[in-house]
Design an enzyme around this catalytic site. Structure first.
Site: not given
Length: 463
Positions: A255, A367, A370, A396, A428
Site C-alpha cells: 500500500h 523525530r 518533533l 513532547d 509508521g
C-alpha cells in the site's frame, strides 16, 4: 513409543514378580527346613542338662536355643503358669496351655509318686519319659527342686503349604501378568495419547493450519504433558501472530509503495506532455524516488532487526551518544521553528551496545516527537542512570494519543492520526524500529500521555 513403553513396563513388572516369587519361595523353603534334624527329645535332654546347673543356666539355654534356631520358640512354664523369662505366651499357646497344663502337671505328679513308693526313696528322681513330639509337654527339673514344663512352638507352615500346590503358582503368575499388563497398558496409553495429540497438532501447523490448538483437557493437565500442550498452544499462537504480522506487513508495504509509484507514473505522463518545462516534473520524480528509497531502507532495517538474539555490543558512553544524536536532530528542528532541550547527566554513562542502532532508535523517537509538536514547541530529552539500568525520557507537547491506541503504536505502518502530524508524511515504521532496537539490547519502550498534554516516551536499557 506406545509399544516400547508398554512392553518395558510390562517386562519390568513381570521380572519383579518372578524375582519376588522366587525369593519368597526360597525363604519359605529355608524356614520350613530350618528345623530338619532337630527333635524335641534332644532339646528336652539339653534343657534337663542345663537345669542341673540351676535356673540361671536354664534361662541361658533358652536364649541360646532361640538364637540358634530362629524359627523355634521355647517357653518354660511352672505349675502356676508363670514363664521362666517372664514373657507372655502367644495366644495359641496360652489357650492350649490353659486346657492342658493342669492335666500335664497332674500326670507328672502321678508318675513321680509311682516312682517314689516309700520315704526311703524320697530323694530319688522320677524317671519321666522323654517326649517324641513337639506337642508333648516334658518336665524339666532344675537344681533346688524347681520344675518347669517345656512348650515348643516350631515354625507354623500352614500359611505356606498352599504354595506347594502346582496349579496355585501358575494361577498366581497368570493373575500377576494379566493385572500388570492391564495397568501398564493404561499407563502407556495415558502417556502416549497426549503425544499423539501433539503430533497431530504439529502436522496441522506444518500443513498451514495455524489455528491448530490442543484442547483444554490436555493443556489443563498438571504434569509434564500438560506443560507440553500449553507450550504447543503458545508456540502455535506466536506463529500465527508472526505470520499474520508478516502478511500485514506485506499488505502495508504494497500500500505504501503504490502511492509513490502512482505519483511517479503521473509525473512521467505530465513530463511527456509538457515538452518545454519538464523540470518541475523531474523534481517530483526525484522526491518520489527518495521517498521510495527511504521506505525501502526502513523496511529492510525492520526486517534485519527481527532477530530475537541479543546483540553483543561494544562499551560506549551513552550520554555522549545521546548528545551527538540530538545535536543533529536539533539542527534540523530549528528550520521548522521547533527546539530540542537536552538535560545531560553530570558524568559519563557507560553501556554495552551497538552505537549505530542506539543512535537510530533515539533519532526515530525524537523525530516522531518533533513531528507531532506544534511550531514554536519544544521536545525535552533527559537521561537518568542507576546501577541496574538507564532511562531515556522524551517528552513532547503534541496532541497525544487516544488511550485505546497506545498498545498499537509499535505496530509497523500504524498511524494514529496522520492529520495531527502537521503535514509531515511518514510510513509508521520509526517506533517499530526503535522498539526492536531496545529489545535487542535487553530493554523496552513505554508510552504514556502527559497530564498537561503531549506524550512521554520512556526507553529503558539494562546496564
Amino acid at each position: 513409543m506406545f509399544r516400547r513403553i508398554f512392553l518395558s513396563f510390562w517386562a519390568g513388572l513381570v521380572l519383579i514378580l518372578v524375582i519376588g516369587v522366587g525369593v519368597t519361595l526360597a525363604v519359605t523353603s529355608a524356614r520350613l527346613h530350618a528345623l530338619d534334624g532337630v527333635s524335641s527329645a534332644r532339646l528336652t535332654q539339653e534343657a534337663r542338662a542345663a537345669g542341673r546347673d540351676g535356673t540361671d543356666a536354664l534361662q541361658r539355654w533358652v536364649r541360646r536355643t532361640e538364637a540358634r534356631y530362629p524359627t523355634l520358640r521355647v517357653f518354660l512354664v511352672d505349675p502356676q503358669g508363670r514363664e521362666l523369662l517372664g514373657r507372655r505366651l502367644p495366644v495359641r499357646l496360652r489357650d492350649w496351655a490353659g486346657l492342658n497344663l493342669a492335666q500335664t502337671v497332674a500326670q507328672w505328679q502321678a508318675l513321680r509318686t509311682e516312682a517314689l513308693p516309700g520315704a526311703a526313696s524320697a530323694h530319688r528322681r522320677a524317671p519321666v519319659p522323654v517326649p517324641d513330639s513337639w506337642w508333648n509337654v516334658p518336665a524339666v527339673e532344675s537344681a533346688g527342686g524347681a520344675v518347669h514344663f517345656a512348650l515348643f512352638l516350631p515354625f507354623d507352615s500352614s500359611a505356606y503349604e498352599v504354595l506347594g500346590v502346582p496349579y496355585v503358582l501358575v494361577l498366581l503368575f497368570l493373575c500377576a501378568v494379566l493385572v500388570s499388563g492391564a495397568i501398564c497398558w493404561v499407563v502407556a496409553r495415558h502417556i502416549t495419547r497426549p503425544l499423539l495429540a501433539v503430533q497431530h497438532g504439529l502436522r496441522g501447523l506444518a500443513g498451514g493450519a495455524l489455528d491448530a490448538r490442543l484442547g483444554p483437557a490436555l493443556a489443563g493437565r498438571r504434569d509434564e504433558l500438560g506443560a507440553l500442550a500449553a507450550d504447543f498452544n503458545a508456540t502455535a499462537q506466536r506463529l500465527q501472530e508472526l505470520v499474520s504480522a508478516q502478511e500485514r506487513l506485506l499488505r502495508d508495504v504494497s500500500h505504501e509503495l503504490r502511492s509513490p509509484l502512482a505519483r511517479l507514473r503521473l509525473a512521467l505522463e505530465l513530463a511527456r506532455r509538457d515538452r518545454q518545462g519538464p523540470a518541475a516534473q523531474l523534481d517530483r520524480i526525484e522526491r518520489e524516488c527518495d521517498r521510495l528509497e527511504g521506505l525501502t531502507g526502513q523496511v529492510l532495517r525492520l526486517a534485519r532487526l527481527r532477530d530475537p538474539q541479543p546483540v553483543r555490543g561494544q562499551p560506549l558512553d551513552l550520554a555522549a551518544l545521546v548528545g551527538d544524536t540530538l545535536a543533529d536532530v536539533a539542527y534540523e528542528a530549528e528550520a521548522t521553528g521547533k527546539a530540542v532541550a537536552w538535560q545531560a547527566p553530570p558524568a559519563a554513562v557507560p553501556l554495552q551496545g551497538v552505537a549505530a542502532e542506539l543512535s537510530s532508535m533515539l533519532e526515530n523517537v525524537v523525530r516522531n516527537a518533533l513531528r507531532f509538536t506544534p511550531p514554536g514547541g519544544r521536545v525535552d530529552v533527559s537521561l537518568q542512570a542507576d546501577a541496574a539500568q538507564v532511562r531515556i525520557a522524551v517528552r513532547d507537547r503534541g496532541p497525544g494519543i487516544a488511550p485505546e491506541l497506545l498498545g498499537q503504536v509499535f505496530t509497523a505502518f500504524f498511524q494514529a492520526d496522520p492529520a495531527r502530524a502537521g503535514g509531515h508524511a511518514g510510513a509508521g515504521l520509526g517506533l517499530s524500529i526503535a522498539q526492536r532496537v531496545a529489545q535487542r539490547h535487553g530493554g523496552d519502550i513505554r508510552l504514556a500521555n502527559r497530564p498537561g498534554g503531549g506524550l512521554v516516551v520512556e526507553i529503558t536499557l539494562p546496564r
